[in-house]
Motif scaffolding. Structure first.
Motif, short mmCIF file in Angstrom:
data_model
loop_
_atom_site.label_atom_id
_atom_site.label_comp_id
_atom_site.label_asym_id
_atom_site.label_seq_id
_atom_site.Cartn_x
_atom_site.Cartn_y
_atom_site.Cartn_z
N UNK A 84 0.82 -1.21 0.00
CA UNK A 84 0.00 0.00 0.00
C UNK A 84 0.85 1.26 0.00
N UNK A 85 1.95 1.24 0.75
CA UNK A 85 2.84 2.40 0.80
C UNK A 85 3.62 2.56 -0.50
N UNK A 86 4.15 1.45 -1.03
CA UNK A 86 4.97 1.51 -2.23
C UNK A 86 4.17 2.01 -3.43
N UNK A 87 2.92 1.55 -3.53
CA UNK A 87 2.07 1.94 -4.66
C UNK A 87 1.29 3.22 -4.39
N UNK A 88 1.38 3.72 -3.18
CA UNK A 88 0.64 4.93 -2.84
C UNK A 88 -0.86 4.71 -2.79
N UNK A 89 -1.27 3.49 -2.42
CA UNK A 89 -2.70 3.16 -2.43
C UNK A 89 -3.47 3.84 -1.32
N UNK A 90 -2.83 4.07 -0.19
CA UNK A 90 -3.51 4.67 0.95
C UNK A 90 -3.11 4.00 2.24
N UNK A 112 4.05 -9.38 -2.39
CA UNK A 112 5.29 -9.07 -3.11
C UNK A 112 5.05 -8.66 -4.56
N UNK A 113 3.84 -8.85 -5.07
CA UNK A 113 3.55 -8.37 -6.41
C UNK A 113 3.59 -6.86 -6.49
N UNK A 114 3.30 -6.21 -5.36
CA UNK A 114 3.28 -4.75 -5.36
C UNK A 114 4.12 -4.14 -4.25
N UNK A 115 4.59 -4.96 -3.34
CA UNK A 115 5.38 -4.45 -2.22
C UNK A 115 6.86 -4.59 -2.48
N UNK A 116 7.65 -4.25 -1.47
CA UNK A 116 9.11 -4.32 -1.64
C UNK A 116 9.79 -4.95 -0.43
N UNK A 117 9.06 -5.79 0.30
CA UNK A 117 9.62 -6.50 1.44
C UNK A 117 9.11 -7.95 1.44
N UNK A 118 10.01 -8.88 1.72
CA UNK A 118 9.64 -10.30 1.74
C UNK A 118 9.21 -10.78 3.12
N UNK A 119 9.85 -10.27 4.18
CA UNK A 119 9.70 -10.85 5.51
C UNK A 119 8.58 -10.25 6.33
N UNK A 120 7.99 -11.10 7.20
CA UNK A 120 6.90 -10.63 8.05
C UNK A 120 7.38 -9.68 9.13
#
Length: 262
Positions: A84-90, A112-120
């Protein structure tokens, strides 16, 4: 959608995992395709998909009424802060999702399709920051007319609530808490062992500030230890991984480098 409805009818125990209300553009596009529906959730309701084992990813722009209907139908939402942060979704309304009057089942995800972190652990870092921003928005300091103290406080993600959210809470959100999520006797022993002294540079030094450098002995000590792991931790903090009671991974001991005089 009709085929999904047919599959769910024929196999009621099937999980339904999909997107919902990730961003305004998506919502408009979905409602253009389903003009008979008043909101995004109604599209899935139209096809009898919303209920136990339904999980809607993101849910950033869910309305209060949609949250209530998700609660009423015992469905769940998956919070993906980094995506949500990476794509600016809200900003997902964690405090609303945890309204005690209509709490919804909630799991945390990486997307991970839209984010930039793998780990919980890193997901918890993002979730904490999203919650703190929403806390500020609602605490009345920006717009007194929007003050909602209880919801504002619920946006704050404590260390204990954070780790519950990626263990038993996540299992409950996916309806697999009878199998995993806690150390209750009879459950599958799938877990990781974390070393709070490991991580990025400075992690070992920071760990020495807790419990006088020893093991945590109080509830507050443990909370401070867990908070440090969730804010700066990463895969380097994973010491062991266990699957079905069998150790699948053991972090190798670090070897001090040796130097020869030349």
């Amino acid at each position: 959608m009709e085929k999904c409805q047919q599959l769910k009818k024929e196999y009621p125990d099937t999980w339904v995992n999909t997107h919902i209300s990730e961003n305004p553009h998506e919502i408009r596009g979905v409602l253009d395709l389903h003009p008979d529906c008043d909101d995004y959730l109604a599209v899935y309701e139209k096809y009898d998909l919303v209920g136990p084992k339904f999980s809607g990813g993101h849910g950033v722009w869910l309305s209060d009424d949609e949250f209530k209907r998700i609660h009423d139908k015992d469905a769940s939402v998956t919070f993906c802060p980094h995506s949500n942060l990476f794509l600016g979704s809200g900003l997902f309304r964690l405090g609303k999702a945890k309204d005690p009057a209509q709490k919804v089942r909630l799991s945390f995800g990486t997307d991970m399709g839209g984010g930039n972190r793998f780990g919980m652990l890193q997901v918890l870092d993002g979730a904490y920051k999203v919650g703190m921003i929403n806390n500020t928005i609602l605490d009345g300091s920006i717009d007194p007319s929007r003050m909602a103290t209880a919801e504002s406080e619920r946006n704050k993600l404590s260390a204990y609530r954070a780790f519950y959210s990626i263990t038993l809470g996540g299992a409950e959100g996916l309806f697999i808490d009878d199998k995993v999520g806690s150390f209750e006797v009879g459950k599958e022993a799938d877990f990781v062992a974390l070393d709070w002294t490991q991580g990025p540079a400075g992690a070992d030094w920071h760990s020495q500030l807790i419990a006088d450098g020893g093991d945590p002995v109080t509830v507050d000590d443990a909370a401070n230890m867990l908070f440090g792991i969730m804010i700066v931790g990463d895969e380097r903090a994973v010491d062991q991984t266990w699957v079905m009671g069998e150790k699948a991974y053991q972090k190798a001991a670090e070897v001090e480098p040796t130097f020869a005089a030349v």
